[in-house]
Structure formats: structure tokens, C-alpha cells
Enzyme design. Structure first.
Site, PDB file in Angstrom:
ATOM      1  CD1 TRP A  13       1.415  -6.670  -4.220  1.00  8.11           C
ATOM      2  CD2 TRP A  13       0.940  -7.996  -2.318  1.00  8.11           C
ATOM      3  NE1 TRP A  13       2.255  -7.525  -4.160  1.00  8.11           N
ATOM      4  CE2 TRP A  13       2.134  -8.612  -3.091  1.00  8.11           C
ATOM      5  CE3 TRP A  13       0.616  -8.497  -1.390  1.00  8.11           C
ATOM      6  CZ2 TRP A  13       2.838  -9.470  -2.489  1.00  8.11           C
ATOM      7  CZ3 TRP A  13       1.048  -9.449  -0.616  1.00  8.11           C
ATOM      8  CH2 TRP A  13       2.187 -10.095  -1.229  1.00  8.11           C
ATOM      9  CG  ASP A  48       0.108   1.225   4.996  1.00  4.58           C
ATOM     10  OD1 ASP A  48       0.859   1.516   6.011  1.00  4.58           O
ATOM     11  OD2 ASP A  48       0.706   0.294   4.118  1.00  4.58           O
ATOM     12  CE  LYS A  89       7.944  -7.386   2.020  1.00  6.75           C
ATOM     13  NZ  LYS A  89       8.066  -6.120   1.294  1.00  6.75           N
ATOM     14  CG  ASP A 135       4.711  -6.847  -0.586  1.00  4.26           C
ATOM     15  OD1 ASP A 135       5.622  -7.666  -0.162  1.00  4.26           O
ATOM     16  OD2 ASP A 135       4.759  -6.092  -1.388  1.00  4.26           O
ATOM     17  N   GLY A 165      -0.106   0.265  -2.698  1.00  2.00           N
ATOM     18  CA  GLY A 165      -1.432   0.018  -3.401  1.00  2.00           C
ATOM     19  C   GLY A 165      -1.328  -0.989  -4.469  1.00  2.00           C
TER      20      GLY A 165
END
Length: 197
Positions: free
Chosen positions: A54, A72, A152, A112, A52
């Protein structure tokens, strides 16, 4: 090696001091300072959001008039100002849940995401890029024209192919490694600006 440890500890210590959930927070802050991926009032989607860090920054950057949703497969503790959806980025139906919550298309999608690391480099790299393709499919359903994205990537044989794929979708794609990233790490970030659906 000591220098690297010092750098790693510096960002971890900073994160702890400021109540952030991970040192990765500073990667997003540094990239956002350079490219304004997220601005005030933005609707932001954080794909692969746990733990968490970001999401916390996205809430801060989007402000009171923005909306932030994190996705997620693992539950994470609530973050004030953010909505959490438990789901996989490999399930495109997640896009419908995101749009239902936002009530409009997103202005920024940030990823990410990492697979469960096996230690077999080529396998981990391939899986991470595969997850990014899944994220980009969701992005195509939820991102507004001229919106921004951040991915990413584990740099390797498939990352150039993924960059070329993104270049067809955005006005500009920059490859960057923020200072908060460890130098020996293979992680890089594609900063994607000006979505062209």
C-alpha cells in the site's frame, strides 16, 4: 476452488510483474479508482504498512508533491519516496513523529492492518477491530479536516459498532469489498470520506 486459486494467483502474478510487494496493492488501487481516497499532492499515512504494497501505491498516487509515511512494528525494506517509522499503532506518541515528519496534517490515513492470526476467529476479529480503534486514535491527531481514511476490517460482531463509530467522524462511510479480495475472505473495507474532527 480452482477459480479462487486462479483469482488469487492472478493478482499475485500481477504484483510480481509490476514490482509490487503484495497482492493487496490491487485492493487499494481498485478502491482508490472508485473513491479517490488519495490524490496528487496528498500527505498520506499508512498504519500497519509492512510489507509495503500500500505504501508503494500511496507514493505513486500522491506523486512528487505528496508525502508518504508508513508505520509498523516490523522493519521493511526502504521504498523510494516514503518515510518509515518503526512503532506500534497502539502507542499514540507515534502521532507526534508522524506530524514532525509531515510538517502538516495528513490528507489520508490508510490501514490494512492485521493482528498475528491465531486461527481462533472471534479472538482474531476482536484483536483486528481493537487495532483499528488504535489507528483511529492516531488518525484523530494527524488527519486534516475533510481528509479521507480507509480501514480494513475482519467482518464480524464488532464491525458494525466500529462503522457507527466512524460515521460520527466522517461525512460518508462506505463498506466495500474490492475485486482483488478473495470472496470467502471475511475482510471488508470502510472507505471514509470528509473527516469532521
Amino acid at each position: 476452488m480452482k477459480l479462487l486459486d486462479a483469482k488469487r494467483d492472478h493478482y499475485r502474478k500481477l504484483a510480481k510483474e509490476h514490482g509490487y510487494r503484495s497482492r493487496a496493492t490491487y485492493k487499494l488501487l481498485q478502491l482508490n479508482n472508485s473513491y479517490r481516497i488519495i490524490g496528487p499532492g496528498f500527505y498520506v499515512v499508512d498504519l500497519g504498512c509492512a510489507p509495503g504494497g500500500w505504501t508503494q501505491i500511496a507514493v505513486k498516487l500522491a506523486g512528487n508533491h505528496g508525502k508518504v509515511v508508513g508505520v509498523d512494528t516490523v522493519y521493511m525494506d526502504e521504498i523510494d519516496g516514503a518515510h518509515f517509522i518503526k512503532g506500534s499503532v497502539e502507542d499514540e506518541l507515534v502521532a507526534d513523529e508522524i506530524l514532525e515528519y509531515l510538517g502538516a496534517r495528513a490528507n489520508a490515513v490508510i490501514c490494512d492492518i492485521s493482528p498475528h492470526i491465531t486461527g481462533h476467529w472471534s479472538m482474531d476479529h476482536a484483536k483486528q477491530i481493537s487495532l483499528n480503534y488504535s489507528c483511529s486514535k492516531i488518525m484523530d491527531k494527524i488527519l486534516a479536516p475533510k481528509g479521507n481514511a480507509l480501514f480494513k476490517v475482519f467482518d464480524g460482531e464488532y464491525s458494525v459498532e466500529f462503522r457507527d463509530y466512524l460515521k460520527k467522524k466522517f461525512a460518508k462511510v462506505h463498506l466495500r469489498k474490492p475485486n482483488a479480495s478473495r470472496k470467502p475472505s471475511s475482510e471488508m473495507y470502510f472507505v471514509c470520506l470528509g473527516y469532521r474532527p
